[in-house]
Design a protein around this motif. Sequence first.
Motif, mmCIF file in Angstrom:
data_model
loop_
_atom_site.group_PDB
_atom_site.id
_atom_site.type_symbol
_atom_site.label_atom_id
_atom_site.label_comp_id
_atom_site.label_asym_id
_atom_site.label_seq_id
_atom_site.Cartn_x
_atom_site.Cartn_y
_atom_site.Cartn_z
ATOM 1 N N GLY A 83 0.811 -1.216 0.000
ATOM 2 C CA GLY A 83 0.000 0.000 0.000
ATOM 3 C C GLY A 83 0.840 1.259 0.000
ATOM 4 N N VAL A 84 1.881 1.283 0.824
ATOM 5 C CA VAL A 84 2.771 2.453 0.858
ATOM 6 C C VAL A 84 3.453 2.609 -0.494
ATOM 7 C CG1 VAL A 84 4.881 3.394 1.881
ATOM 8 C CG2 VAL A 84 3.096 2.457 3.351
ATOM 9 N N ALA A 103 1.858 6.717 -6.753
ATOM 10 C CA ALA A 103 0.770 7.579 -7.216
ATOM 11 C C ALA A 103 1.019 9.046 -6.893
ATOM 12 C CB ALA A 103 -0.544 7.133 -6.596
ATOM 13 N N GLY A 104 2.155 9.341 -6.264
ATOM 14 C CA GLY A 104 2.507 10.726 -6.007
ATOM 15 C C GLY A 104 2.289 11.196 -4.584
ATOM 16 N N VAL A 105 1.910 10.325 -3.691
ATOM 17 C CA VAL A 105 1.724 10.686 -2.284
ATOM 18 C C VAL A 105 3.098 10.645 -1.611
ATOM 19 C CG1 VAL A 105 0.602 10.022 -0.118
ATOM 20 C CG2 VAL A 105 -0.599 9.699 -2.283
ATOM 21 N N SER A 106 3.353 11.602 -0.740
ATOM 22 C CA SER A 106 4.648 11.600 -0.060
ATOM 23 C C SER A 106 4.776 10.349 0.809
ATOM 24 C CB SER A 106 4.798 12.859 0.816
ATOM 25 O OG SER A 106 3.996 12.751 1.972
ATOM 26 N N ALA A 151 1.867 8.637 2.950
ATOM 27 C CA ALA A 151 1.475 7.280 2.561
ATOM 28 C C ALA A 151 1.517 6.347 3.768
ATOM 29 C CB ALA A 151 2.377 6.765 1.447
ATOM 30 N N VAL A 152 2.600 6.441 4.535
ATOM 31 C CA VAL A 152 2.726 5.601 5.726
ATOM 32 C C VAL A 152 1.604 5.915 6.712
ATOM 33 C CG1 VAL A 152 4.160 5.155 7.759
ATOM 34 C CG2 VAL A 152 5.200 5.211 5.485
ATOM 35 N N ALA A 208 -5.434 3.073 8.110
ATOM 36 C CA ALA A 208 -6.365 2.089 7.566
ATOM 37 C C ALA A 208 -6.180 0.725 8.222
ATOM 38 C CB ALA A 208 -6.170 1.974 6.054
ATOM 39 N N LEU A 209 -4.955 0.387 8.564
ATOM 40 C CA LEU A 209 -4.682 -0.909 9.177
ATOM 41 C C LEU A 209 -4.854 -0.905 10.691
ATOM 42 C CD1 LEU A 209 -1.559 -2.025 7.122
ATOM 43 C CD2 LEU A 209 -3.898 -2.875 6.944
#
Length: 126
Positions: free
Chosen positions: A89-90, A96-99, A103-104, A110-111
């Motif tokens: 996921g990270v 996708a362009g997320v830092s 992302a973490v 979510a987890l």
Amino acid sequence: MDLTLTLPDHVAAAWPDADTAAEYLTSVATDYARQQAAASAADQAQAIIREAVAPFDGATPPEVPTVAERVAAVTDDQTALRAQVREVGVGLAVAAGVSQKDAVAMIDAALAVTPPPLLDAYTETR
């Protein structure tokens, strides 16, 4: 255990007030826990019976994991799966362009959902 549950309006409409809903949901959870405890006791009783009759059958009883052992195996599998999901996921979020930091944080949030509380309570009683 304290549990906060937000019911959608169409579900909450089934009860006249929050106390009545809480009493009903507690009774359902109690019935479920009772069923799980009875299932575990039945598994243990069957294992004892198999061991008792095995010498008369000339065979050794099969190794059957207890409910608690099966729940522990599933929990271990879930932990490994969560680690895989986090890593992938990270990676996807960063691609996708997320830092990396965002992302973490998103994946960890979510987890952060834990297993159903009844599962935890059930395994603690074994």
